[in-house]
Design a protein around this motif. Sequence first.
Motif, PDB file in Angstrom:
ATOM      1  N   VAL A   1      -6.702   9.626 -12.867  1.00  0.00           N
ATOM      2  CA  VAL A   1      -5.959  10.411 -11.876  1.00  0.00           C
ATOM      3  C   VAL A   1      -5.141  11.462 -12.614  1.00  0.00           C
ATOM      4  N   GLY A   2      -4.629  12.415 -11.857  1.00  0.00           N
ATOM      5  CA  GLY A   2      -3.810  13.459 -12.456  1.00  0.00           C
ATOM      6  C   GLY A   2      -2.460  12.935 -12.896  1.00  0.00           C
ATOM      7  N   PRO A   3      -1.784  13.660 -13.785  1.00  0.00           N
ATOM      8  CA  PRO A   3      -0.464  13.222 -14.256  1.00  0.00           C
ATOM      9  C   PRO A   3       0.550  13.092 -13.134  1.00  0.00           C
ATOM     10  N   GLU A   4       0.370  13.875 -12.053  1.00  0.00           N
ATOM     11  CA  GLU A   4       1.324  13.781 -10.943  1.00  0.00           C
ATOM     12  C   GLU A   4       1.244  12.421 -10.249  1.00  0.00           C
ATOM     13  N   ILE A   5       0.041  11.825 -10.202  1.00  0.00           N
ATOM     14  CA  ILE A   5      -0.125  10.509  -9.586  1.00  0.00           C
ATOM     15  C   ILE A   5       0.476   9.427 -10.481  1.00  0.00           C
TER      16      ILE A   5
ATOM     17  N   HIS B   1       0.866  -1.183   0.000  1.00  0.00           N
ATOM     18  CA  HIS B   1       0.000   0.000   0.000  1.00  0.00           C
ATOM     19  C   HIS B   1       0.903   1.233   0.000  1.00  0.00           C
ATOM     20  N   VAL B   2       1.130   1.776  -1.180  1.00  0.00           N
ATOM     21  CA  VAL B   2       2.034   2.918  -1.334  1.00  0.00           C
ATOM     22  C   VAL B   2       1.544   4.086  -0.483  1.00  0.00           C
ATOM     23  N   GLN B   3       2.458   4.733   0.222  1.00  0.00           N
ATOM     24  CA  GLN B   3       2.098   5.869   1.064  1.00  0.00           C
ATOM     25  C   GLN B   3       1.461   6.985   0.230  1.00  0.00           C
ATOM     26  N   ALA B   4       0.680   7.838   0.888  1.00  0.00           N
ATOM     27  CA  ALA B   4      -0.044   8.909   0.188  1.00  0.00           C
ATOM     28  C   ALA B   4       0.912   9.735  -0.664  1.00  0.00           C
ATOM     29  N   LEU B   5       0.557   9.868  -1.928  1.00  0.00           N
ATOM     30  CA  LEU B   5       1.444  10.508  -2.895  1.00  0.00           C
ATOM     31  C   LEU B   5       1.342  12.026  -2.836  1.00  0.00           C
ATOM     32  N   PRO B   6       2.379  12.729  -3.310  1.00  0.00           N
ATOM     33  CA  PRO B   6       2.334  14.193  -3.339  1.00  0.00           C
ATOM     34  C   PRO B   6       1.100  14.706  -4.073  1.00  0.00           C
ATOM     35  N   GLY B   7       0.446  15.682  -3.441  1.00  0.00           N
ATOM     36  CA  GLY B   7      -0.763  16.247  -4.014  1.00  0.00           C
ATOM     37  C   GLY B   7      -2.047  15.669  -3.459  1.00  0.00           C
ATOM     38  N   THR B   8      -1.955  14.578  -2.678  1.00  0.00           N
ATOM     39  CA  THR B   8      -3.142  13.991  -2.065  1.00  0.00           C
ATOM     40  C   THR B   8      -3.251  14.455  -0.615  1.00  0.00           C
ATOM     41  N   PRO B   9      -4.473  14.454  -0.053  1.00  0.00           N
ATOM     42  CA  PRO B   9      -4.697  15.068   1.262  1.00  0.00           C
ATOM     43  C   PRO B   9      -3.854  14.514   2.403  1.00  0.00           C
ATOM     44  N   LYS B  10      -3.524  13.216   2.369  1.00  0.00           N
ATOM     45  CA  LYS B  10      -2.808  12.608   3.488  1.00  0.00           C
ATOM     46  C   LYS B  10      -1.295  12.535   3.266  1.00  0.00           C
ATOM     47  N   ASN B  11      -0.804  13.139   2.214  1.00  0.00           N
ATOM     48  CA  ASN B  11       0.629  13.067   1.924  1.00  0.00           C
ATOM     49  C   ASN B  11       1.468  13.691   3.038  1.00  0.00           C
ATOM     50  N   LYS B  12       2.494  12.959   3.467  1.00  0.00           N
ATOM     51  CA  LYS B  12       3.410  13.493   4.479  1.00  0.00           C
ATOM     52  C   LYS B  12       4.865  13.119   4.210  1.00  0.00           C
ATOM     53  N   TYR B  13       5.110  12.306   3.187  1.00  0.00           N
ATOM     54  CA  TYR B  13       6.467  11.898   2.851  1.00  0.00           C
ATOM     55  C   TYR B  13       6.868  12.460   1.494  1.00  0.00           C
ATOM     56  N   SER B  14       8.166  12.638   1.303  1.00  0.00           N
ATOM     57  CA  SER B  14       8.676  12.984  -0.016  1.00  0.00           C
ATOM     58  C   SER B  14       8.571  11.755  -0.907  1.00  0.00           C
ATOM     59  N   LEU B  15       8.691  11.962  -2.200  1.00  0.00           N
ATOM     60  CA  LEU B  15       8.607  10.828  -3.115  1.00  0.00           C
ATOM     61  C   LEU B  15       9.753   9.848  -2.872  1.00  0.00           C
ATOM     62  N   ALA B  16      10.921  10.356  -2.551  1.00  0.00           N
ATOM     63  CA  ALA B  16      12.053   9.473  -2.252  1.00  0.00           C
ATOM     64  C   ALA B  16      11.769   8.604  -1.031  1.00  0.00           C
ATOM     65  N   GLU B  17      11.154   9.187  -0.003  1.00  0.00           N
ATOM     66  CA  GLU B  17      10.804   8.422   1.201  1.00  0.00           C
ATOM     67  C   GLU B  17       9.721   7.398   0.894  1.00  0.00           C
ATOM     68  N   ILE B  18       8.761   7.781   0.072  1.00  0.00           N
ATOM     69  CA  ILE B  18       7.700   6.854  -0.322  1.00  0.00           C
ATOM     70  C   ILE B  18       8.287   5.647  -1.042  1.00  0.00           C
ATOM     71  N   CYS B  19       9.239   5.903  -1.931  1.00  0.00           N
ATOM     72  CA  CYS B  19       9.914   4.819  -2.641  1.00  0.00           C
ATOM     73  C   CYS B  19      10.645   3.899  -1.665  1.00  0.00           C
TER      74      CYS B  19
END
Length: 269
Positions: free
Chosen positions: A69-73, A18-36
Amino acid sequence: MKSSQLFQLEKSIIGMVHVQALPGTPKNKYSLAEICDIAVAEAKTYEEVGLDAVMIENMHDVPYLKGSVGPEITAAMAVVAKAIRDAVQLPLGIQILAGANKEALAVAKAANFQFIRAEGFVFGHVADEGYIDACAGELMRYRKTIGAEDIAVFTDIKKKHSSHAITSDVDIDETAHAAEFFLSDGVIITGSSTGKAVYLHELKCLKDKIQIPVLIGSGITADNIQEYWEYASAFIVGSHFKEEGYWENKISEMRLQNFMKTVKRLANA
């Protein structure tokens, strides 16, 4: 690619990341590098314990968009997918919520994944995001257009978190036949919601009725997998592997190892 070629065993266990909330979504709290990093660590844990495949989805991105979804997702999921592809050797799959099936296929193609999970493939239903229309014709043409015919499309039928009142006169048997006719590589059946067990009588209805694989997409645990073992080709497991059996928590290695002990016993029976 035949879907049976994806997995080495007749009964395959697919671990859910379950990938962490991505940038641009309401629950996002990690950078993309941290999510990876978090996603890669989970995928490697699944590989090390002996699972047959891994699937990723953006489940933390609530509330979900409907049908696209948006291109950012899409871009973020592609980055996560590539990081996992570089880290593990297992077959990999992806779902992008909610019903963003073309986006999932595009990411799978770009990141060398082997399958996607598609919602709303045949017939329509009312999900918590709203009305989800059937997409088989458009999706399979898109797969052909981008040269992704080697990517299997596993399709939910009578999906969880949804009302199927508008198709109440169409049983699960007929729905599965429709998915097979529209070139699904395998059907996924679920319980009423995430972590809820499949209704066994529905699963039994499909045994020997279709020629494509049947996958169970929710509610499988170490305690109940024996009940379902003979009726499905693969089992997608996420919630049960997490602490306290809740999908938002971290992976519990003890729960994971106990589950795989049960699987090995069933496979050797």
